[in-house]
Design a protein around this motif. Structure first.
Motif, PDB file in Angstrom:
ATOM      1  N   GLY A  64       0.809  -1.218   0.000  1.00  0.00           N
ATOM      2  CA  GLY A  64       0.000   0.000   0.000  1.00  0.00           C
ATOM      3  C   GLY A  64       0.837   1.261   0.000  1.00  0.00           C
ATOM      4  O   GLY A  64       2.008   1.255  -0.386  1.00  0.00           O
ATOM      5  N   HIS A  65       0.247   2.345   0.468  1.00  0.00           N
ATOM      6  CA  HIS A  65       0.873   3.666   0.452  1.00  0.00           C
ATOM      7  C   HIS A  65       2.188   3.665   1.217  1.00  0.00           C
ATOM      8  O   HIS A  65       2.223   3.436   2.418  1.00  0.00           O
ATOM      9  CB  HIS A  65      -0.087   4.693   1.060  1.00  0.00           C
ATOM     10  N   LEU A  66       3.284   3.867   0.512  1.00  0.00           N
ATOM     11  CA  LEU A  66       4.634   3.926   1.080  1.00  0.00           C
ATOM     12  C   LEU A  66       4.965   2.694   1.926  1.00  0.00           C
ATOM     13  O   LEU A  66       5.740   2.770   2.873  1.00  0.00           O
ATOM     14  CB  LEU A  66       4.816   5.202   1.914  1.00  0.00           C
ATOM     15  N   GLY A  67       4.348   1.552   1.599  1.00  0.00           N
ATOM     16  CA  GLY A  67       4.624   0.330   2.342  1.00  0.00           C
ATOM     17  C   GLY A  67       4.155   0.368   3.780  1.00  0.00           C
ATOM     18  O   GLY A  67       4.695  -0.323   4.631  1.00  0.00           O
ATOM     19  N   SER A  68       3.119   1.179   4.064  1.00  0.00           N
ATOM     20  CA  SER A  68       2.676   1.378   5.442  1.00  0.00           C
ATOM     21  C   SER A  68       1.860   0.217   6.012  1.00  0.00           C
ATOM     22  O   SER A  68       1.572   0.205   7.200  1.00  0.00           O
ATOM     23  CB  SER A  68       1.855   2.674   5.546  1.00  0.00           C
ATOM     24  N   ASN A  69       1.488  -0.755   5.194  1.00  0.00           N
ATOM     25  CA  ASN A  69       0.732  -1.914   5.660  1.00  0.00           C
ATOM     26  C   ASN A  69       1.640  -3.137   5.695  1.00  0.00           C
ATOM     27  O   ASN A  69       2.515  -3.299   4.861  1.00  0.00           O
ATOM     28  CB  ASN A  69      -0.455  -2.198   4.741  1.00  0.00           C
ATOM     29  N   ASN A  70       1.394  -4.014   6.664  1.00  0.00           N
ATOM     30  CA  ASN A  70       2.237  -5.199   6.773  1.00  0.00           C
ATOM     31  C   ASN A  70       1.658  -6.411   6.045  1.00  0.00           C
ATOM     32  O   ASN A  70       2.245  -7.483   6.069  1.00  0.00           O
ATOM     33  CB  ASN A  70       2.513  -5.544   8.242  1.00  0.00           C
ATOM     34  N   ALA A  71       0.493  -6.236   5.399  1.00  0.00           N
ATOM     35  CA  ALA A  71      -0.134  -7.344   4.683  1.00  0.00           C
ATOM     36  C   ALA A  71      -0.969  -6.819   3.523  1.00  0.00           C
ATOM     37  O   ALA A  71      -1.320  -5.640   3.480  1.00  0.00           O
ATOM     38  CB  ALA A  71      -1.011  -8.163   5.627  1.00  0.00           C
ATOM     39  N   GLU A  72      -1.270  -7.712   2.606  1.00  0.00           N
ATOM     40  CA  GLU A  72      -2.108  -7.389   1.463  1.00  0.00           C
ATOM     41  C   GLU A  72      -3.127  -8.514   1.298  1.00  0.00           C
ATOM     42  O   GLU A  72      -2.774  -9.697   1.389  1.00  0.00           O
ATOM     43  CB  GLU A  72      -1.265  -7.287   0.197  1.00  0.00           C
ATOM     44  N   LEU A  73      -4.384  -8.147   1.092  1.00  0.00           N
ATOM     45  CA  LEU A  73      -5.407  -9.127   0.783  1.00  0.00           C
ATOM     46  C   LEU A  73      -5.776  -8.946  -0.678  1.00  0.00           C
ATOM     47  O   LEU A  73      -6.298  -7.901  -1.066  1.00  0.00           O
ATOM     48  CB  LEU A  73      -6.644  -8.959   1.668  1.00  0.00           C
ATOM     49  N   ILE A  74      -5.414  -9.935  -1.492  1.00  0.00           N
ATOM     50  CA  ILE A  74      -5.757  -9.904  -2.917  1.00  0.00           C
ATOM     51  C   ILE A  74      -7.190 -10.416  -3.020  1.00  0.00           C
ATOM     52  O   ILE A  74      -7.456 -11.593  -2.810  1.00  0.00           O
ATOM     53  CB  ILE A  74      -4.794 -10.761  -3.749  1.00  0.00           C
ATOM     54  N   ILE A  75      -8.112  -9.513  -3.307  1.00  0.00           N
ATOM     55  CA  ILE A  75      -9.529  -9.836  -3.307  1.00  0.00           C
ATOM     56  C   ILE A  75      -9.869 -10.702  -4.507  1.00  0.00           C
ATOM     57  O   ILE A  75      -9.558 -10.363  -5.641  1.00  0.00           O
ATOM     58  CB  ILE A  75     -10.397  -8.555  -3.336  1.00  0.00           C
ATOM     59  N   GLN A  76     -10.522 -11.822  -4.228  1.00  0.00           N
ATOM     60  CA  GLN A  76     -11.018 -12.695  -5.284  1.00  0.00           C
ATOM     61  C   GLN A  76     -12.524 -12.543  -5.471  1.00  0.00           C
ATOM     62  O   GLN A  76     -13.046 -12.758  -6.557  1.00  0.00           O
ATOM     63  CB  GLN A  76     -10.690 -14.151  -4.966  1.00  0.00           C
ATOM     64  N   LYS A  77     -13.217 -12.167  -4.386  1.00  0.00           N
ATOM     65  CA  LYS A  77     -14.666 -12.018  -4.468  1.00  0.00           C
ATOM     66  C   LYS A  77     -15.161 -11.145  -3.318  1.00  0.00           C
ATOM     67  O   LYS A  77     -14.703 -11.283  -2.187  1.00  0.00           O
ATOM     68  CB  LYS A  77     -15.326 -13.396  -4.381  1.00  0.00           C
ATOM     69  N   VAL A  78     -16.087 -10.238  -3.632  1.00  0.00           N
ATOM     70  CA  VAL A  78     -16.793  -9.479  -2.610  1.00  0.00           C
ATOM     71  C   VAL A  78     -18.070 -10.257  -2.316  1.00  0.00           C
ATOM     72  O   VAL A  78     -18.940 -10.378  -3.172  1.00  0.00           O
ATOM     73  CB  VAL A  78     -17.122  -8.047  -3.079  1.00  0.00           C
ATOM     74  N   ILE A  79     -18.171 -10.808  -1.119  1.00  0.00           N
ATOM     75  CA  ILE A  79     -19.318 -11.629  -0.761  1.00  0.00           C
ATOM     76  C   ILE A  79     -20.469 -10.767  -0.266  1.00  0.00           C
ATOM     77  O   ILE A  79     -21.616 -10.958  -0.664  1.00  0.00           O
ATOM     78  CB  ILE A  79     -18.922 -12.684   0.294  1.00  0.00           C
ATOM     79  N   ASP A  80     -20.166  -9.782   0.596  1.00  0.00           N
ATOM     80  CA  ASP A  80     -21.215  -8.947   1.170  1.00  0.00           C
ATOM     81  C   ASP A  80     -20.592  -7.682   1.741  1.00  0.00           C
ATOM     82  O   ASP A  80     -19.407  -7.675   2.097  1.00  0.00           O
ATOM     83  CB  ASP A  80     -21.933  -9.728   2.277  1.00  0.00           C
ATOM     84  N   PHE A  81     -21.384  -6.618   1.819  1.00  0.00           N
ATOM     85  CA  PHE A  81     -20.944  -5.410   2.507  1.00  0.00           C
ATOM     86  C   PHE A  81     -22.159  -4.689   3.053  1.00  0.00           C
ATOM     87  O   PHE A  81     -23.267  -4.825   2.555  1.00  0.00           O
ATOM     88  CB  PHE A  81     -20.108  -4.500   1.594  1.00  0.00           C
ATOM     89  N   GLY A  82     -21.925  -3.952   4.139  1.00  0.00           N
ATOM     90  CA  GLY A  82     -23.028  -3.289   4.828  1.00  0.00           C
ATOM     91  C   GLY A  82     -23.075  -1.803   4.569  1.00  0.00           C
ATOM     92  O   GLY A  82     -22.524  -1.297   3.594  1.00  0.00           O
ATOM     93  N   LYS A  83     -23.735  -1.110   5.479  1.00  0.00           N
ATOM     94  CA  LYS A  83     -23.892   0.343   5.394  1.00  0.00           C
ATOM     95  C   LYS A  83     -22.684   1.031   6.011  1.00  0.00           C
ATOM     96  O   LYS A  83     -21.993   0.479   6.852  1.00  0.00           O
ATOM     97  CB  LYS A  83     -25.142   0.781   6.162  1.00  0.00           C
ATOM     98  N   VAL A  84     -22.465   2.269   5.592  1.00  0.00           N
ATOM     99  CA  VAL A  84     -21.418   3.087   6.198  1.00  0.00           C
ATOM    100  C   VAL A  84     -21.911   3.520   7.576  1.00  0.00           C
ATOM    101  O   VAL A  84     -23.032   4.007   7.720  1.00  0.00           O
ATOM    102  CB  VAL A  84     -21.093   4.313   5.329  1.00  0.00           C
TER     103      VAL A  84
END
Length: 89
Positions: A64-84
């Motif tokens: 991610g941005h300037l390597g600030s994350n220690n992991a990456e999730l390569i998305i294969q499928k969006v199963i569900d998402f809720g409200k903000v």
């Protein structure tokens, strides 16, 4: 989403704490989910998502941005998402 943070909600004895970069490059990004991301303003906006993907955390340079994350999730499928939702600071 370069300044956005993602973390797992469910934890058990086998999971570590990951600060994740979500990589949506492998799938067509759902436009209705993108609209939800545009609704999020500030640091207190959240959205619960159920995603299927491949978790990587083997980069010495981070993710991610300037390597600030220690992991990456390569998305294969969006199963569900809720409200903000917003949490009072």
């Amino acid at each position: 989403m370069e300044y956005t943070g993602f973390q797992t909600l469910d934890k058990d004895s086998c999971q570590e704490q990951f600060d994740m970069d979500l990589n949506f490059e492998q799938i067509e990004f759902p436009k209705d989910l993108l609209n939800k991301f545009y609704e999020i303003q500030g640091c207190t906006g959240t959205i619960k998502m159920t995603l299927k993907g491949i978790l990587k955390n083997d980069s010495k340079d981070g993710y991610g941005h300037l390597g600030s994350n220690n992991a990456e999730l390569i998305i294969q499928k969006v199963i569900d998402f809720g409200k903000v939702k917003y949490i009072k600071p």
